[in-house]
Scaffold this active site. Sequence first.
Site, PDB file in Angstrom:
ATOM      1  N   SER A 262       0.951  -1.004   0.083  1.00  0.00           N
ATOM      2  CA  SER A 262      -0.165  -0.322   0.183  1.00  0.00           C
ATOM      3  C   SER A 262       0.972   1.619   0.121  1.00  0.00           C
ATOM      4  CB  SER A 262      -0.690   0.009   1.756  1.00  0.00           C
ATOM      5  OG  SER A 262       0.015   1.102   2.700  1.00  0.00           O
ATOM      6  N   LYS A 263       0.217   2.625  -0.151  1.00  0.00           N
ATOM      7  CA  LYS A 263       0.957   3.855  -0.212  1.00  0.00           C
ATOM      8  C   LYS A 263       1.952   4.091   0.830  1.00  0.00           C
ATOM      9  CE  LYS A 263      -3.044   5.499  -2.564  1.00  0.00           C
ATOM     10  NZ  LYS A 263      -4.012   6.348  -3.261  1.00  0.00           N
ATOM     11  N   ARG A 264       1.283   3.635   1.761  1.00  0.00           N
ATOM     12  CA  ARG A 264       1.510   3.849   3.592  1.00  0.00           C
ATOM     13  C   ARG A 264       3.198   3.128   3.447  1.00  0.00           C
ATOM     14  NH1 ARG A 264      -3.660   4.052   3.069  1.00  0.00           N
ATOM     15  NH2 ARG A 264      -3.648   2.163   3.960  1.00  0.00           N
ATOM     16  N   GLN A 265       2.712   2.349   3.622  1.00  0.00           N
ATOM     17  CA  GLN A 265       4.135   1.094   3.714  1.00  0.00           C
ATOM     18  C   GLN A 265       5.280   0.919   1.985  1.00  0.00           C
ATOM     19  OE1 GLN A 265       1.807  -2.227   3.819  1.00  0.00           O
ATOM     20  NE2 GLN A 265       1.875  -3.236   5.573  1.00  0.00           N
ATOM     21  N   GLY A 266       5.559   2.486   2.083  1.00  0.00           N
ATOM     22  CA  GLY A 266       6.576   2.286   1.265  1.00  0.00           C
ATOM     23  C   GLY A 266       5.924   3.421  -0.304  1.00  0.00           C
TER      24      GLY A 266
END
Length: 491
Positions: A262-266
């Site tokens: 996901s966007k949040r994870q990288g």
Amino acid sequence: MTSKKVRVRFAPSPTGFLHIGSLRTALYNWLFARKHAGTFILRVEDTDRSRYVEGSIENMYEALIKLDIKPDEGVSIEGGKLVDNGSFGPYLQSERREKHLAYAYELIEKGAAYYCFCTTERLDELADLNRGLGKPTMYDGHCRDCSKAEAESRAVAGEKHVIRLKVPREGKIAMQDLIRGKVEIPWAQIDDQVIIKSDGFPTYHLAATCDDHDMEISHVIRGEEWLSSLPKHIFIYETMGWDVPEFAHLPLLLNADRSKLSKRQGDVAVEDYLKKGYVPEALVNFVALLGWNPTADREIFSKEELAGVFQIEKVNKAGAVFNTEKLDWLNGEYLQKMPAEAFKETAELFVADLPADADMKSRAVLIFQDRIKTFSELPAFVEEVTGALPEYLAVILPWKKSSVEEARERLIGARALVDSFDQEQFQSVGTLEAAVLTYIRDKGWGNGDMLWPLRVALSGKERSPSPFELLFVLQKEESLRRIDEALAKLA
Ligand code: GLU
């Protein structure tokens, strides 16, 4: 596979940048279209105005162009403006709103949709209640059985409402997915989806289904997250008496720890990868292999090669792990194969801010072409060989098996040799290497006892690229200056 004309679409919502996951969806649609001599369409699903991000359509389109997976039809940019390219437009979904509304009313006429007047408060209470009971937050069908005449008069009188699908309550739906095979979902799990919101805008489910029909989409290839919505979509097709396209739901992309990418994870925006110095072809090659590989023994393919053998049925059902090391490795392979001039052109941009002389930097990037995995590694390497000569001690000049005297003699020889070279000899690492090695052989010296002090003299370090590479980067004048400095240390 099919006698229908193949028409596939990539249908992103303009909510930001093109992400790796969307790139994979776009690419599989492109591969499928190329394989079946079909049409690859770009439709922009912009009906959710609250999530619209200014500039994202342009950004996504440009990213597709940079990666050379240009849509054959659909939203396009000409002269800096968004335009429709093709005869099935408009391709911006928000411009098709009248059609969506007309279809929603038709669904009401057919008894497959209904007006819902439930207030937000009621729906919130219902959601709280369901949550408390550990149940999914589904609508309870409160307005399902309100008579059409009554509902219409309430709607006409201006009472705030939405329109919902009236999906079956019993039994299950059996669907065919090209990747997953037969998929069955009980209707009890399917919500009476809102298809027209209270602001009169359609939701994704209605808009995408109607547009797929109107645009004569033959195969819907999209992310797995949409599989659970498929019953609603098929319900619409069947109620309307439309041909149902074929479906393929692509596996999720996972992080190395198997959590959802996901966007949040990288940092997963395609744009960021390009900025970091990944080569478009390598990125496309890598993304194409997320969930599919035509053979077990090969990793490097052009997208044209992949298109030739693409089989959607062979895509894995299981999630595909995004392995950054593999991407780096693949990118390194592509960098090595780049023609020197093309490599240099991009490489120069990455070292533009280093203070060294521009010509020296353009020579320096070339010696690292085979060693880097991404362009972004270049500045550190190039700085090592183009920066000022560091302070160093005379003790590191002699090779481990030589005396100071020997080192001095070899460097005097090296100086004379380098001084004798003409411009021609400095044109490539190979010619310098050949000349130096011949000289050593003619002198009857050992390679180490000459190459070591020469390399240290040119770099000022115990570890560095080869003396031939350093000669090539520094060229004659600077090389002689550095050899003289070493000789002074040994005097
Ligand atoms: N607009 C949807 C998305 O961005 C497209 C889903 C579909 O392809 O049907 O995920």
